[in-house]
Design a protein around this motif. Structure first.
Motif, PDB file in Angstrom:
ATOM      1  N   ASP A 131       0.825  -1.205   0.000  1.00 18.16           N
ATOM      2  CA  ASP A 131       0.000   0.000   0.000  1.00 18.16           C
ATOM      3  C   ASP A 131       0.862   1.258   0.000  1.00 18.16           C
ATOM      4  OD1 ASP A 131      -2.618   1.079  -0.002  1.00 18.16           O
ATOM      5  OD2 ASP A 131      -2.436   1.564   2.121  1.00 18.16           O
ATOM      6  N   GLY A 134       2.091   1.933  -3.421  1.00 15.31           N
ATOM      7  CA  GLY A 134       1.045   2.527  -4.239  1.00 15.31           C
ATOM      8  C   GLY A 134       0.861   3.995  -3.946  1.00 15.31           C
ATOM      9  N   VAL A 153      -5.251   5.144  -2.830  1.00 10.97           N
ATOM     10  CA  VAL A 153      -4.930   3.796  -3.303  1.00 10.97           C
ATOM     11  C   VAL A 153      -5.655   2.756  -2.452  1.00 10.97           C
ATOM     12  CG1 VAL A 153      -3.081   2.112  -3.590  1.00 10.97           C
ATOM     13  CG2 VAL A 153      -2.718   4.482  -4.293  1.00 10.97           C
ATOM     14  N   SER A 154      -5.688   2.974  -1.155  1.00 10.94           N
ATOM     15  CA  SER A 154      -6.391   2.053  -0.255  1.00 10.94           C
ATOM     16  C   SER A 154      -7.868   1.975  -0.593  1.00 10.94           C
ATOM     17  CB  SER A 154      -6.220   2.497   1.199  1.00 10.94           C
ATOM     18  OG  SER A 154      -4.880   2.436   1.602  1.00 10.94           O
ATOM     19  N   LEU A 156      -9.234   2.392  -3.555  1.00 10.44           N
ATOM     20  CA  LEU A 156      -9.371   1.583  -4.771  1.00 10.44           C
ATOM     21  C   LEU A 156      -9.261   0.090  -4.447  1.00 10.44           C
ATOM     22  CD1 LEU A 156      -7.178   3.687  -7.245  1.00 10.44           C
ATOM     23  CD2 LEU A 156      -9.675   3.600  -7.138  1.00 10.44           C
ATOM     24  N   ILE A 157      -8.338  -0.242  -3.571  1.00 16.19           N
ATOM     25  CA  ILE A 157      -8.174  -1.631  -3.150  1.00 16.19           C
ATOM     26  C   ILE A 157      -9.419  -2.105  -2.417  1.00 16.19           C
ATOM     27  CG2 ILE A 157      -6.823  -3.178  -1.675  1.00 16.19           C
ATOM     28  CD1 ILE A 157      -4.442  -1.206  -2.161  1.00 16.19           C
ATOM     29  N   THR A 160     -12.292  -2.854  -4.791  1.00 17.05           N
ATOM     30  CA  THR A 160     -12.034  -4.104  -5.510  1.00 17.05           C
ATOM     31  C   THR A 160     -12.329  -5.314  -4.625  1.00 17.05           C
ATOM     32  OG1 THR A 160     -10.293  -3.001  -6.782  1.00 17.05           O
ATOM     33  CG2 THR A 160     -10.333  -5.404  -6.834  1.00 17.05           C
ATOM     34  N   VAL A 302      -2.967  -2.207  -6.843  1.00 15.61           N
ATOM     35  CA  VAL A 302      -4.377  -2.387  -6.472  1.00 15.61           C
ATOM     36  C   VAL A 302      -4.793  -3.842  -6.659  1.00 15.61           C
ATOM     37  CG1 VAL A 302      -6.752  -1.817  -7.120  1.00 15.61           C
ATOM     38  CG2 VAL A 302      -5.045  -0.001  -6.914  1.00 15.61           C
ATOM     39  N   ASN A 305      -2.941  -6.150  -4.013  1.00 14.68           N
ATOM     40  CA  ASN A 305      -3.331  -5.856  -2.642  1.00 14.68           C
ATOM     41  C   ASN A 305      -4.807  -6.159  -2.383  1.00 14.68           C
ATOM     42  OD1 ASN A 305      -1.624  -5.325  -0.576  1.00 14.68           O
ATOM     43  ND2 ASN A 305      -1.899  -3.115  -0.564  1.00 14.68           N
ATOM     44  N   ALA A 306      -5.600  -6.215  -3.435  1.00 17.92           N
ATOM     45  CA  ALA A 306      -6.984  -6.675  -3.270  1.00 17.92           C
ATOM     46  C   ALA A 306      -6.989  -8.135  -2.826  1.00 17.92           C
ATOM     47  CB  ALA A 306      -7.762  -6.505  -4.567  1.00 17.92           C
TER      48      ALA A 306
END
Length: 474
Positions: A131, A134, A153-154, A156-157, A160, A302, A305-306
């Motif tokens: 993260d 990202g 970014v978190s 977006l993750i 997802t 992303v 990390n998803a």
């Protein structure tokens, strides 16, 4: 009728890509299965086409190997380690349940909390580390500070992971194509850099450094083991085990070897290549078009990390249902994923310095605890119970897999304890390491001793809670 059965029957139609996933840890009914095994190639190819893999490859040089020896241990380590993660992937279509909840069959309904907690630490570690990268990429791309960039970014993750299985597969499908093309260009650029021929002429190495580099590469693959079946469990049960294995294996090995080799070459060319962060180094290999490469890096982060956030939810839910009577519905699912993302982001922002050193220690730490688990799980699935499980009992606190299985706990403890004399890390060095020239072979020892001990104990004590393992009672 159990909560898990009601959940499974609630929506037997396959979910659309842009529909939030409704299921969590319950069995996937046959009428809800969908997809083809080839999707696993792009999933695991895309998961490894990112900057964290590159930073891991750089470790092979920083531990003291020349470029040629570093590349050899990267290839061998990935080829060996991916055998185990791909064998776990093949369990998904057969069982139709997440990877870690299957541990209840070996460790017991309550005993499985132990490997689940260890897996949870692993997911949070990878989530936080990735993260931050990202956030760095987005910060440098659009010129905002790292804290809000990491938060974006978190988010977006988080989205997802909430949409879940189908969106994760779709994102990795297109992400693998985009990242493959982008890194092909970057690789050509890197191989054309000055000093590469000089780096090839250096051949220094030691057995200890080589085995340490091998362990890092192998462990990279094995750390996927606790959640790899989560992304094959929706496949139809009739799906070929061989195809699941090879699509998973080839996708993960090809991408990992490529990205780790990229990192090793970079570190060999410049010992300080990653001082400004792996994101900066990768993007600066491009000759213009920085926007595109920042986008590729962010999408890759992303995507992978998803997987980590999805795994955090699965493990947390399995732990909660083991120690409480709580029921996690769709709203609870979203709330847990959101809370996990917030915690992981906070950890990453606090512990973001000295990236390569911290990451090396983290990877090595995982080796000592994941190897015995994966050895026991695979030995049980392929050799002891031979792919046959009572799925209903896995969700039954009082069933045949209830409580804590002392046979498995003993084998796991033996695996961990026999590793200790061979551990070579910054926080602990075993008494036998110096006799091996600094080599860390703990992962090999743990793998062997845990599996052998487990098989012997299951043969000696084949009966527990009414279940008799006939092949091991002779």
């Amino acid at each position: 009728m159990s909560d898990h059965t009601r959940q499974a029957q609630a929506s037997d139609e396959p979910q659309l890509t842009w529909t939030p996933e409704q299921r969590s840890i319950e069995f996937i009914p046959h009428e809800a299965r969908h997809g083809r095994s080839r999707s696993l190639f792009t999933l695991w190819f895309g998961a490894n086409m990112q900057v964290t893999t590159i930073a891991t490859g750089a470790l092979a040089v920083t531990v003291g190997l020349s470029l040629g020896w570093a590349l050899l241990c990267i290839v061998l380590g990935n080829l060996i380690g991916a055998v185990f993660m791909a064998l776990h992937s093949a369990q998904g279509p057969k069982l139709g349940i997440p990877q870690m909840i299957q541990s209840r069959a070996q460790f017991g309904y309550v005993g499985a909390v132990l490997p689940l907690v260890l897996a949870l630490f692993m997911y949070f570690g990878f989530f936080a580390t990735t993260d931050v990268q990202g956030g760095q990429a987005l910060s440098r791309w659009i010129g905002i500070s790292s804290v809000p960039a990491t938060a974006v970014v978190s988010l977006l993750i988080l989205v997802t992971a909430v949409f879940g299985y189908r969106l994760i597969h779709a994102l990795q499908k297109w992400g693998s194509l985009l990242s493959g093309l982008a890194f092909l260009y970057l690789t050509v650029r890197l191989l054309g850099a000055d000093g590469l021929s000089t780096a090839w002429q250096d051949t220094h190495a030691s057995a200890g450094s080589f085995l340490l580099g091998l362990a890092i590469a192998a462990t990279w693959q094995i750390t996927y083991a606790p959640y790899v079946a989560d992304y094959s469990r929706y496949l139809p049960e009739r799906t070929s085990v061989r195809s699941v294995y090879w699509y998973t294996y080839s996708g993960s090995v090809i991408a990992s070897c490529w990205m780790m080799a990229f990192g090793a070459v970079a570190a060999a060319l410049s010992p300080h290549a990653f001082d400004g962060g792996s994101v900066t180094f990768v993007v600066h290999q491009a000759q213009g078009g920085y926007d595109l490469f920042y986008l590729v890096i962010i999408l890759g982060i992303v995507g992978v990390n998803a997987l980590n956030l999805y795994g955090i939810f699965m493990s947390t839910t399995t732990i909660l249902t083991a120690v409480t009577s709580v029921h996690i519905g769709p709203r609870g699912r979203s709330a847990l994923i959101t809370a996990a993302a917030a915690i992981g982001t906070g950890v990453g922002l606090v512990a973001g310095s000295d990236f390569l050193g911290n990451f090396e220690n983290f990877i090595l730490l995982l080796t000592y605890f994941l190897i015995p688990w994966t050895a026991i799980n695979l030995a049980d699935f392929y050799l002891v119970r031979k792919e046959t499980y009572d799925i209903a009992a896995i969700f039954d606190r009082a069933g045949r897999y209830g409580g804590i299985d002392p046979r498995t706990m003993t084998a796991y403890l033996v695996g961990v304890l026999t590793e200790l004399p061979f551990v070579n890390s910054d926080f602990y060095t075993g008494p036998l390491v110096s006799h091996l020239g600094g080599a860390d072979i703990s992962w090999c020892v743990g793998l062997l001793t845990a599996a052998v001990t487990y098989l012997l104990l299951m043969r000696r004590f084949p009966e527990r809670r009414g279940e008799v393992l006939a092949p091991y009672s002779r």
